[in-house]
Design an enzyme around this catalytic site. Structure first.
Site, PDB file in Angstrom:
ATOM      1  N   SER A 124       0.837  -1.198   0.000  1.00 17.37           N
ATOM      2  CA  SER A 124       0.000   0.000   0.000  1.00 17.37           C
ATOM      3  C   SER A 124       0.870   1.245   0.000  1.00 17.37           C
ATOM      4  O   SER A 124       1.983   1.239   0.557  1.00 17.37           O
ATOM      5  CB  SER A 124      -0.850  -0.038   1.268  1.00 17.37           C
ATOM      6  OG  SER A 124      -1.430   1.213   1.516  1.00 17.37           O
ATOM      7  N   TYR A 148      -1.525  -0.994  10.957  1.00 16.40           N
ATOM      8  CA  TYR A 148      -1.829  -1.558   9.625  1.00 16.40           C
ATOM      9  C   TYR A 148      -0.653  -1.312   8.677  1.00 16.40           C
ATOM     10  O   TYR A 148      -0.149  -2.228   8.023  1.00 16.40           O
ATOM     11  CB  TYR A 148      -3.113  -0.929   9.055  1.00 16.40           C
ATOM     12  CG  TYR A 148      -3.267  -1.201   7.570  1.00 16.40           C
ATOM     13  CD1 TYR A 148      -3.584  -2.472   7.113  1.00 16.40           C
ATOM     14  CD2 TYR A 148      -3.061  -0.192   6.620  1.00 16.40           C
ATOM     15  CE1 TYR A 148      -3.703  -2.738   5.749  1.00 16.40           C
ATOM     16  CE2 TYR A 148      -3.176  -0.445   5.269  1.00 16.40           C
ATOM     17  CZ  TYR A 148      -3.495  -1.717   4.839  1.00 16.40           C
ATOM     18  OH  TYR A 148      -3.588  -1.978   3.493  1.00 16.40           O
ATOM     19  N   LYS A 152       2.244  -3.921   6.786  1.00 17.94           N
ATOM     20  CA  LYS A 152       2.639  -3.985   5.370  1.00 17.94           C
ATOM     21  C   LYS A 152       4.165  -3.824   5.240  1.00 17.94           C
ATOM     22  O   LYS A 152       4.809  -4.521   4.448  1.00 17.94           O
ATOM     23  CB  LYS A 152       1.933  -2.887   4.561  1.00 17.94           C
ATOM     24  CG  LYS A 152       0.425  -3.083   4.433  1.00 17.94           C
ATOM     25  CD  LYS A 152       0.090  -4.265   3.559  1.00 17.94           C
ATOM     26  CE  LYS A 152      -1.390  -4.536   3.485  1.00 17.94           C
ATOM     27  NZ  LYS A 152      -1.747  -5.803   2.861  1.00 17.94           N
TER      28      LYS A 152
HETATM   29  P1  NAD Z   1     -11.023  -6.996   1.497  1.00 21.33           P
HETATM   30  O1  NAD Z   1     -11.209  -6.952   2.991  1.00 21.33           O
HETATM   31  O2  NAD Z   1     -12.210  -6.777   0.642  1.00 21.33           O
HETATM   32  O3  NAD Z   1     -10.339  -8.387   1.078  1.00 21.33           O
HETATM   33  C1  NAD Z   1      -9.449  -9.077   1.922  1.00 21.33           C
HETATM   34  C2  NAD Z   1      -9.902 -10.520   1.980  1.00 21.33           C
HETATM   35  O4  NAD Z   1      -9.026 -11.249   2.846  1.00 21.33           O
HETATM   36  C3  NAD Z   1     -11.318 -10.682   2.551  1.00 21.33           C
HETATM   37  O5  NAD Z   1     -12.094 -11.468   1.664  1.00 21.33           O
HETATM   38  C4  NAD Z   1     -11.103 -11.374   3.901  1.00 21.33           C
HETATM   39  O6  NAD Z   1     -12.183 -12.246   4.204  1.00 21.33           O
HETATM   40  C5  NAD Z   1      -9.800 -12.114   3.664  1.00 21.33           C
HETATM   41  N1  NAD Z   1      -9.028 -12.370   4.886  1.00 21.33           N
HETATM   42  C6  NAD Z   1      -8.693 -11.503   5.865  1.00 21.33           C
HETATM   43  N2  NAD Z   1      -7.952 -12.127   6.813  1.00 21.33           N
HETATM   44  C7  NAD Z   1      -7.797 -13.410   6.403  1.00 21.33           C
HETATM   45  C8  NAD Z   1      -7.152 -14.544   6.952  1.00 21.33           C
HETATM   46  N3  NAD Z   1      -6.508 -14.495   8.132  1.00 21.33           N
HETATM   47  N4  NAD Z   1      -7.206 -15.713   6.271  1.00 21.33           N
HETATM   48  C9  NAD Z   1      -7.867 -15.799   5.105  1.00 21.33           C
HETATM   49  N5  NAD Z   1      -8.507 -14.757   4.540  1.00 21.33           N
HETATM   50  C10 NAD Z   1      -8.485 -13.570   5.180  1.00 21.33           C
HETATM   51  O7  NAD Z   1      -9.880  -5.941   1.162  1.00 21.33           O
HETATM   52  P2  NAD Z   1      -9.400  -5.404  -0.257  1.00 21.33           P
HETATM   53  O8  NAD Z   1      -9.789  -3.980  -0.355  1.00 21.33           O
HETATM   54  O9  NAD Z   1      -9.803  -6.325  -1.330  1.00 21.33           O
HETATM   55  O10 NAD Z   1      -7.825  -5.433  -0.037  1.00 21.33           O
HETATM   56  C11 NAD Z   1      -7.047  -6.551  -0.430  1.00 21.33           C
HETATM   57  C12 NAD Z   1      -5.598  -6.334  -0.027  1.00 21.33           C
HETATM   58  O11 NAD Z   1      -5.119  -5.129  -0.605  1.00 21.33           O
HETATM   59  C13 NAD Z   1      -5.384  -6.191   1.483  1.00 21.33           C
HETATM   60  O12 NAD Z   1      -4.178  -6.840   1.824  1.00 21.33           O
HETATM   61  C14 NAD Z   1      -5.253  -4.692   1.690  1.00 21.33           C
HETATM   62  O13 NAD Z   1      -4.463  -4.386   2.809  1.00 21.33           O
HETATM   63  C15 NAD Z   1      -4.570  -4.289   0.389  1.00 21.33           C
HETATM   64  N6  NAD Z   1      -4.819  -2.883   0.034  1.00 21.33           N
HETATM   65  C16 NAD Z   1      -6.112  -2.449  -0.129  1.00 21.33           C
HETATM   66  C17 NAD Z   1      -6.349  -1.119  -0.454  1.00 21.33           C
HETATM   67  C18 NAD Z   1      -7.745  -0.599  -0.616  1.00 21.33           C
HETATM   68  O14 NAD Z   1      -7.937   0.615  -0.555  1.00 21.33           O
HETATM   69  N7  NAD Z   1      -8.761  -1.440  -0.827  1.00 21.33           N
HETATM   70  C19 NAD Z   1      -5.265  -0.239  -0.611  1.00 21.33           C
HETATM   71  C20 NAD Z   1      -3.971  -0.714  -0.449  1.00 21.33           C
HETATM   72  C21 NAD Z   1      -3.766  -2.049  -0.126  1.00 21.33           C
HETATM   73  C1  WQD Z   2      -9.360   9.677   0.983  1.00 22.68           C
HETATM   74  C2  WQD Z   2      -9.568  11.170   1.248  1.00 22.68           C
HETATM   75  C3  WQD Z   2      -9.888  11.652   3.580  1.00 22.68           C
HETATM   76  C4  WQD Z   2     -13.712   9.526   4.002  1.00 22.68           C
HETATM   77  C5  WQD Z   2      -6.782   4.690   3.115  1.00 22.68           C
HETATM   78  C6  WQD Z   2      -5.710   3.990   3.912  1.00 22.68           C
HETATM   79  C7  WQD Z   2      -4.622   3.503   2.991  1.00 22.68           C
HETATM   80  C8  WQD Z   2      -5.199   2.664   1.840  1.00 22.68           C
HETATM   81  C9  WQD Z   2      -6.342   3.328   1.172  1.00 22.68           C
HETATM   82  C10 WQD Z   2      -5.095   0.371   2.434  1.00 22.68           C
HETATM   83  C11 WQD Z   2      -8.825  11.666   2.485  1.00 22.68           C
HETATM   84  C12 WQD Z   2     -11.138  11.956   2.801  1.00 22.68           C
HETATM   85  C13 WQD Z   2     -12.527  10.068   3.529  1.00 22.68           C
HETATM   86  C14 WQD Z   2     -14.774  10.404   4.350  1.00 22.68           C
HETATM   87  C15 WQD Z   2     -13.398  12.269   3.693  1.00 22.68           C
HETATM   88  N1  WQD Z   2      -5.745   1.426   2.322  1.00 22.68           N
HETATM   89  N2  WQD Z   2     -12.392  11.412   3.368  1.00 22.68           N
HETATM   90  N3  WQD Z   2     -14.584  11.747   4.164  1.00 22.68           N
HETATM   91  O1  WQD Z   2      -6.985   7.761   3.756  1.00 22.68           O
HETATM   92  O2  WQD Z   2      -6.055   7.990   1.407  1.00 22.68           O
HETATM   93  O3  WQD Z   2      -6.183   5.771   2.440  1.00 22.68           O
HETATM   94  O4  WQD Z   2      -7.302   3.770   2.142  1.00 22.68           O
HETATM   95  O5  WQD Z   2      -3.916   0.209   2.318  1.00 22.68           O
HETATM   96  O6  WQD Z   2      -3.740   2.783   3.783  1.00 22.68           O
HETATM   97  O7  WQD Z   2      -5.178   4.919   4.860  1.00 22.68           O
HETATM   98  O8  WQD Z   2      -8.276   6.883   1.743  1.00 22.68           O
HETATM   99  O9  WQD Z   2     -10.637   6.891   1.076  1.00 22.68           O
HETATM  100  O10 WQD Z   2     -10.066   6.922   3.542  1.00 22.68           O
HETATM  101  O11 WQD Z   2      -9.619   8.943   2.168  1.00 22.68           O
HETATM  102  O12 WQD Z   2     -13.295  13.486   3.565  1.00 22.68           O
HETATM  103  O13 WQD Z   2     -15.861   9.971   4.817  1.00 22.68           O
HETATM  104  O14 WQD Z   2     -10.974  11.358   1.549  1.00 22.68           O
HETATM  105  O15 WQD Z   2      -9.670  12.602   4.590  1.00 22.68           O
HETATM  106  O16 WQD Z   2      -8.425  12.989   2.213  1.00 22.68           O
HETATM  107  P1  WQD Z   2      -6.825   7.208   2.403  1.00 22.68           P
HETATM  108  P2  WQD Z   2      -9.725   7.333   2.146  1.00 22.68           P
END
Ligand code: NAD
Ligand code: WQD
Length: 339
Positions: A124, A148, A152
């Protein structure tokens, strides 16, 4: 290729699963469904017209993980499984380290037992913390301000250490910026449990009438309109990058990080406006206090992914909003059966 997808039932997992199947790979999904529903995978089956295996597996259970990984005998693993809510990680740090870090250690042991050397890992942009410079390149210093993010970072370090110790090991570390949007069918999409933490699902739920107002967390940042600026990337572009990364693992060795972003910043107010246009709905919003831990601006330099993976984002803000709205409008309560 035989591809194991952990967390394949989740938001990014289902979209990637669809594209990995479309690329012709054999797939097995491991997920404990702690933050997802089996319905998403059923819909992927229908959309793809392909079958794949699913094992309800918890990455914390090393023994069964090893057995099941050996059974499937993957050539490569795409590792999405983990917990992802920043605020929750501050409340429950051990759960985050157990699911994310210990879960990954178990997975790496299982891969070793199954003689699988290739992993594509979901990292991330959070590993850059509050950035020193923009756009962010992969060489930017790594740091984090919450459990979190640190989970990572720990995993990234483990992958780099493992690659240094095993010449045959390959890890594509994908650092996602802000994934949003949905498949164009409107059949799969982001379905957060409870109150959405992230901006896009919050806007979508306000647009569909599930919630009353979007709280804009601060309008006094040092950005053009004072609201937070992020690099939003369409989930289908992100999914496509995983197929490219799988290919990359086949003729590279070592651990390498890639930014997955568009390379452009969009503010909260710009996002609300774009969503209102795409949906034709009013999106009431109010300015609220800054959210603890938020940064002003964050966007990627995606040059390395273009040069080395042959991948770049193709879909813009209008497609992100239109597809997200299509999903939310067709499934106002997400995958809930009485939707
Ligand atoms: P999500 O929660 O929709 O998907 C994660 C999946 O992992 C879920 O289906 C959950 O049931 C499963 N899971 C969690 N813990 C587990 C375990 N111990 N064993 C087996 N399964 C497990 O999340 P997502 O948005 O699809 O994100 C996927 C990956 O990408 C995550 O690692 C997240 O940290 C990373 N990521 C997401 C974002 C984002 O904004 N969505 C941004 C950056 C990184
Ligand atoms: C985006 C912008 C908020 C909600 C997070 C995690 C990051 C990654 C992605 C996993 C910011 C603003 C948000 C709301 C708002 N996840 N906001 N009202 O914070 O960039 O990243 O998700 O790895 O680790 O920190 O994403 O969508 O939460 O926020 O004003 O109800 O929207 O302040 O400026 P962020 P976000």
């Amino acid at each position: 290729m035989r591809v194991l997808i952990t967390g394949g039932a989740g938001y990014l997992g289902t979209h990637t699963l669809l594209q990995v199947l479309a690329a012709g790979h054999e797939v097995c999904v491991f997920d404990n469904l702690s933050n997802s529903s089996p319905e998403g995978m059923e819909r992927v089956k229908a959309l793809s017209n392909r079958t794949f295996e699913f094992r309800n597996t918890d990455l914390r259970d090393r023994e069964s993980l090893i057995e099941r990984t050996k059974d499937f005998a993957p050539d490569a693993v795409i590792h999405f499984a983990g917990l992802k809510a920043v605020g929750e990680s501050v409340e429950k740090p051990l759960e985050y380290y157990e699911n994310n870090v210990q879960g990954t250690i178990n997975l790496l042991y299982a891969m070793e037992a199954a003689n699988c050397q290739n992993i594509v890992f979901s990292s991330s942009a959070t590993v850059y913390g509050d950035p020193d410079f923009l756009p962010i390149t992969e060489d930017h210093p790594l740091r984090s301000t919450n459990p979190y993010g640190r989970s990572k970072l720990h995993i990234e370090e483990m992958l780099r250490d493992l690659a240094a110790s095993k010449p045959e090991f390959t890890a594509a570390i994908l650092r996602y910026f802000n994934p949003v949007g949905a498949h164009k069918s409107g059949q799969i999409g982001e379905d957060p449990m409870g109150i959405p933490n992230n901006l896009m699902p919050m806007i979508a739920q306000v647009a569909v009438g599930r919630r009353e107002v979007v709280k804009v967390f601060g309008n006094d940042y040092d950005t053009p309109d004072g609201t937070g600026v992020r690099d939003y990337i369409h989930v289908n572009d992100l999914a496509r990058a995983h197929v490219a990364a799988l290919d990359w693992t086949q003729d590279h060795k070592g651990a390498r990080a890639f930014n997955l972003g568009v390379g452009q910043g969009v503010s909260v107010l710009e996002m609300i406006e774009a969503f209102a246009k795409a949906s034709g709905r009013d999106i009431p919003f109010e300015i609220a206090a800054r959210r603890a831990g938020d940064i002003a601006s964050c966007y990627a330099d995606p040059t390395r992914a273009r040069a080395e993976l042959g991948w770049s984002a193709e879909l813009g803000l209008d497609e992100m909003c239109a597809s997200s709205w299509n999903w939310q409008d067709s499934n106002p309560r997400g995958y809930e059966p009485d939707a």
